[in-house]
Write an enzyme that holds these catalytic residues in place. Structure first.
Site, PDB file in Angstrom:
ATOM      1  N   VAL A 151       0.833  -1.206   0.000  1.00  0.00           N
ATOM      2  CA  VAL A 151       0.000   0.000   0.000  1.00  0.00           C
ATOM      3  C   VAL A 151       0.862   1.248   0.000  1.00  0.00           C
ATOM      4  O   VAL A 151       0.561   2.237  -0.679  1.00  0.00           O
ATOM      5  CB  VAL A 151      -0.943   0.008   1.229  1.00  0.00           C
ATOM      6  CG1 VAL A 151      -1.789   1.272   1.264  1.00  0.00           C
ATOM      7  CG2 VAL A 151      -1.818  -1.233   1.230  1.00  0.00           C
ATOM      8  N   GLU A 152       1.956   1.212   0.748  1.00  0.00           N
ATOM      9  CA  GLU A 152       2.771   2.403   0.944  1.00  0.00           C
ATOM     10  C   GLU A 152       3.731   2.691  -0.202  1.00  0.00           C
ATOM     11  O   GLU A 152       3.874   3.836  -0.624  1.00  0.00           O
ATOM     12  CB  GLU A 152       3.577   2.263   2.249  1.00  0.00           C
ATOM     13  CG  GLU A 152       2.735   2.355   3.504  1.00  0.00           C
ATOM     14  CD  GLU A 152       2.244   3.774   3.759  1.00  0.00           C
ATOM     15  OE1 GLU A 152       2.618   4.702   3.027  1.00  0.00           O
ATOM     16  OE2 GLU A 152       1.466   3.953   4.704  1.00  0.00           O
ATOM     17  N   SER A 153       4.422   1.672  -0.695  1.00  0.00           N
ATOM     18  CA  SER A 153       5.534   1.937  -1.617  1.00  0.00           C
ATOM     19  C   SER A 153       5.682   0.921  -2.743  1.00  0.00           C
ATOM     20  O   SER A 153       6.621   1.039  -3.533  1.00  0.00           O
ATOM     21  CB  SER A 153       6.841   1.963  -0.829  1.00  0.00           C
ATOM     22  OG  SER A 153       7.112   0.669  -0.284  1.00  0.00           O
ATOM     23  N   PHE A 201      -7.602   3.516   4.216  1.00  0.00           N
ATOM     24  CA  PHE A 201      -6.304   2.884   4.426  1.00  0.00           C
ATOM     25  C   PHE A 201      -6.452   1.421   4.836  1.00  0.00           C
ATOM     26  O   PHE A 201      -5.765   0.544   4.304  1.00  0.00           O
ATOM     27  CB  PHE A 201      -5.512   3.660   5.489  1.00  0.00           C
ATOM     28  CG  PHE A 201      -4.044   3.362   5.464  1.00  0.00           C
ATOM     29  CD1 PHE A 201      -3.232   3.901   4.484  1.00  0.00           C
ATOM     30  CD2 PHE A 201      -3.472   2.537   6.414  1.00  0.00           C
ATOM     31  CE1 PHE A 201      -1.875   3.630   4.445  1.00  0.00           C
ATOM     32  CE2 PHE A 201      -2.112   2.251   6.392  1.00  0.00           C
ATOM     33  CZ  PHE A 201      -1.311   2.801   5.400  1.00  0.00           C
TER      34      PHE A 201
END
Length: 500
Positions: A176-178, A283
């Site tokens: 999800v982040e990177s 999120f």
């Protein structure tokens, strides 16, 4: 000059980790029925829609998707934005027609949009929906690449999370982040595999012009484990701890107080915090979608071959070294050395700073095994130092520009921007302190705002303000004023104090 600690250290090792039971996973990471459509939306974004496409959708009811857009290969950001704006206006008009002219004969396009909504949807609902149009870029190709890259880091991440005592399922969060890229930076200033911002990252890592440990996947993983564990202590559930990773633990405390609940569904649907926007609300949903794809990638992408785990050895430096001396000693190419030591900042690569004492240098496991002390001992004396190079700095004055400052001290604007982490070389402000390359030292002739001596001091164990002031040759009152300290007796290890 070198401490090996426990001989050669293998940072990542292949170990068999027990998998948590499905029941336990469902209990810690529940999927409420009301959020299933949202999770399906993110599954589609991650596995069906590429970065050359996107979805125009309702930003609250994610099952309402108006259009799948496709962009021409190589189209610019500006051209894409123009297409998105045009299509949003198209659907906004249709929704307003449905709201304001409920009795008119519907055209085909009006019927198509109306059919997306439940029977009996009111004009007020259509009017509200006209203000909630949003575009989501697809991520499927990036996600698949992330699955491949994840093989490098997942064994270490799971090992670290097991050691910290947090669920192993959280190891999929970098999707999800990177997309498991350790070098990526966001527009908001977040960086690395775990996308730490500077303020949050500094709670656990060193972030300055010498080292940015957010870019080191091993150190950032340890920091992420601690942050997630802290979030869980504060919020009480893993869905809220994950949401706090994006929104902040303090923000989630406010959400719990405002809704009187720790239920993720209730908070996502009912909490109206000013900064609790689309990203925060989604999120946890995005995490559940990423987790499901990571657990069964073949179901979404066919066969995926993940990269092999990273295996390295760490060597703790007992002196300061030039990066050139270290690269030469181990016979490595610059790009390989950089990939193994991503925390080293441009100031080190431009020889304005040494690789610091105590830094745990990483080299390939098969490079000079057992020969490190001999190789390090052969580094020329002029490539080794007992202390770090002091900062040379300039305080920006009215009328200054980066190019003029660079010209004044005979350095390049690009070099000055890189050393100071400036993404926009045109946005410097009055009073800002710029670090100059060491090559600028002989151009300093009493220039205003300059200091040839060390400007900063990092607090060590046992330090007192009086002792630091005496060593630096300044008064305690000056230190209090320069650093805006209210209590001369309150210092913490690692704190950075301005001296001049």
């Amino acid at each position: 000059m070198l401490r090996l600690g426990r001989s050669v250290l293998m940072v990542v090792c292949l170990i068999l980790l027990p998998l948590p039971s499905l029941a336990n996973s469902a209990q810690e990471f529940p999927l409420p029925a009301a959020l299933k459509a949202d999770v399906r939306f993110w599954s589609r974004v991650y596995s069906e829609v590429s970065t050359h496409e996107g979805l125009i959708h309702d930003n609250q009811q994610l099952n309402i998707i108006y259009r799948r857009l496709s962009f021409s290969p190589g189209s610019s950001h500006k051209a894409r934005q123009a297409i998105i704006k045009k299509k949003k206006a198209y659907y906004e008009k249709i929704l307003l027609d449905l709201a304001n002219k409920p009795h008119i004969r519907l055209s085909h396009r009006h019927k198509v949009v109306k059919a997306l909504w439940p029977a009996g949807t009111t004009g007020a609902s259509f009017r509200a929906a006209s203000k909630r149009l949003r575009f989501q870029l697809g991520q499927s190709n990036r996600f698949k690449q992330g699955l491949v890259r994840s093989g490098r880091w997942l064994p270490f991440i799971k090992q670290e999370f097991k050691r910290t005592g947090i669920p192993l399922e959280l190891a999929t969060l970098p999707h999800v982040e990177s997309s498991f890229r350790s070098d990526v930076r966001s527009h908001a200033g977040a960086a690395g595999l775990w996308q730490f911002t500077r303020p949050t990252g500094r709670r656990f890592m060193r972030i300055d012009q010498v080292l940015d440990e957010r870019l080191d996947p091993f150190l950032a993983t340890q920091a992420a484990a601690l942050l997630l564990k802290d979030n869980h202590k504060i919020t009480g559930t893993w869905p809220l701890a994950l949401t706090a990773y994006n929104h902040g633990a303090a923000g989630m405390r406010r959400a719990i107080e405002a809704t009187g609940s720790r239920d993720i569904e209730k908070i996502v649907r009912q909490y109206k915090g000013r900064t609790f926007g689309f990203a925060s609300r989604n999120f946890y949903n995005a995490f559940l979608a990423a987790k499901a794809i990571d657990e069964q990638p073949a179901q979404y992408f066919g066969e995926v071959k993940r990269d092999n785990p990273m295996h390295i050895q760490e060597l703790e430096l007992s002196s300061y070294y030039t990066v050139k001396g270290l690269v030469s000693a181990f016979g490595l190419k610059n790009n390989i050395f950089k990939s193994l030591n991503p925390a080293l900042q441009p100031a080190i690569w431009s020889n304005n700073k040494y690789v610091p004492k105590g830094y745990r240098l990483r080299v390939p496991l098969d490079v000079a095994a057992g020969q490190a002390p001999r190789l390090m001992a052969n580094i020329p004396a002029n490539e080794v130092a007992a202390k770090q190079k002091p900062d040379i700095s300039y305080r920006v004055k009215r009328g200054d520009s980066l190019s003029e400052i660079a010209q004044r001290f005979n350095v390049r604007s690009r070099q000055l921007a890189t050393i100071n982490g400036l993404t926009n070389r045109h946005s410097i402000r009055i009073g800002q302190v710029l670090i100059l390359p060491s090559s600028a030292d002989h151009h300093i002739n009493g220039q205003g705002g300059m200091s040839r001596k060390a400007l900063f001091y990092q607090v060590k164990k046992g330090d007192r303000l009086s002792l630091i002031a005496r060593k630096a040759g300044v008064s305690e009152d000056d230190l209090l004023a320069l650093n805006k300290l209210k209590n001369r007796h309150y210092l913490y290890i690692g704190q950075r104090l301005r001296l001049r």
